[in-house]
Scaffold this motif. Structure first.
Motif, short mmCIF file in Angstrom:
data_model
loop_
_atom_site.label_atom_id
_atom_site.label_comp_id
_atom_site.label_asym_id
_atom_site.label_seq_id
_atom_site.Cartn_x
_atom_site.Cartn_y
_atom_site.Cartn_z
N SER A 194 4.44 10.23 26.82
CA SER A 194 3.09 10.30 27.40
C SER A 194 2.08 9.55 26.52
O SER A 194 1.11 8.98 27.02
N GLY A 195 2.32 9.52 25.21
CA GLY A 195 1.47 8.73 24.32
C GLY A 195 1.56 7.25 24.63
O GLY A 195 0.54 6.55 24.66
N HIS A 196 2.79 6.77 24.86
CA HIS A 196 2.96 5.36 25.24
C HIS A 196 2.24 5.06 26.54
O HIS A 196 1.57 4.02 26.68
N LEU A 200 7.19 -2.45 19.70
CA LEU A 200 6.04 -3.31 20.00
C LEU A 200 4.72 -2.52 20.03
O LEU A 200 3.70 -3.02 19.56
N THR A 201 4.77 -1.31 20.55
CA THR A 201 3.58 -0.47 20.57
C THR A 201 3.15 -0.13 19.16
O THR A 201 1.96 -0.20 18.81
N GLY A 202 4.12 0.22 18.32
CA GLY A 202 3.82 0.51 16.92
C GLY A 202 3.22 -0.68 16.21
O GLY A 202 2.27 -0.56 15.43
N LYS A 203 3.76 -1.86 16.50
CA LYS A 203 3.25 -3.08 15.88
C LYS A 203 1.81 -3.35 16.34
O LYS A 203 0.94 -3.65 15.53
N GLU A 215 10.81 3.10 13.78
CA GLU A 215 11.64 3.98 14.59
C GLU A 215 12.12 3.26 15.85
O GLU A 215 13.27 3.41 16.26
N GLY A 216 11.26 2.49 16.48
CA GLY A 216 11.67 1.71 17.65
C GLY A 216 12.78 0.74 17.32
O GLY A 216 13.75 0.58 18.07
N PHE A 217 12.66 0.09 16.16
CA PHE A 217 13.70 -0.84 15.71
C PHE A 217 15.01 -0.09 15.50
O PHE A 217 16.08 -0.56 15.90
N GLU A 218 14.94 1.10 14.88
CA GLU A 218 16.14 1.90 14.64
C GLU A 218 16.81 2.31 15.96
O GLU A 218 18.04 2.31 16.07
N ARG A 219 16.01 2.66 16.95
CA ARG A 219 16.57 3.02 18.26
C ARG A 219 17.33 1.85 18.86
O ARG A 219 18.40 2.03 19.45
N GLN A 220 16.77 0.65 18.73
CA GLN A 220 17.45 -0.53 19.27
C GLN A 220 18.76 -0.80 18.55
O GLN A 220 19.77 -1.12 19.17
#
Length: 96
Positions: free
Chosen positions: A13-15, A74-77, A87-92
């Protein structure tokens, strides 16, 4: 497992809130509408705040997710939030 409380911070929901704000601010920039710009900035910041709260409340490692991880990275960036980007990179990486 119970459903999450509506008041519990959520990365998803934050995204969504951040994306909504980004779009509104962009429309305001294109049309010159200060109201849309301000509303968009407010929504985007609320989304960032919720993602930060969800991240600090988490108790597990990031789950594997290719597309979701990319969006989070990308959102974090874009938000300048290095933890979310990482964390997004780790998920990928886990999805590959």
């Amino acid at each position: 497992m119970s459903a999450p409380d509506a008041n519990t911070p959520s990365m998803i929901s934050g995204h969504a809130q951040y994306a909504k704000g980004y779009v509104a601010e962009t429309i305001g920039n294109i049309t010159g509408s200060k109201e849309w710009q301000d509303s968009g900035k407010k929504d985007a910041q609320e989304g960032i705040n919720e993602m930060k709260a969800a991240n600090s409340a988490k108790t597990s490692q990031p789950a594997a997710s290719g597309l979701g991880g990319r969006v989070e990275e990308l959102t974090g960036k874009a938000a300048g939030y290095e933890g979310m980007e990482k964390e997004g990179f780790e998920r990928q990486e886990k999805a590959n």
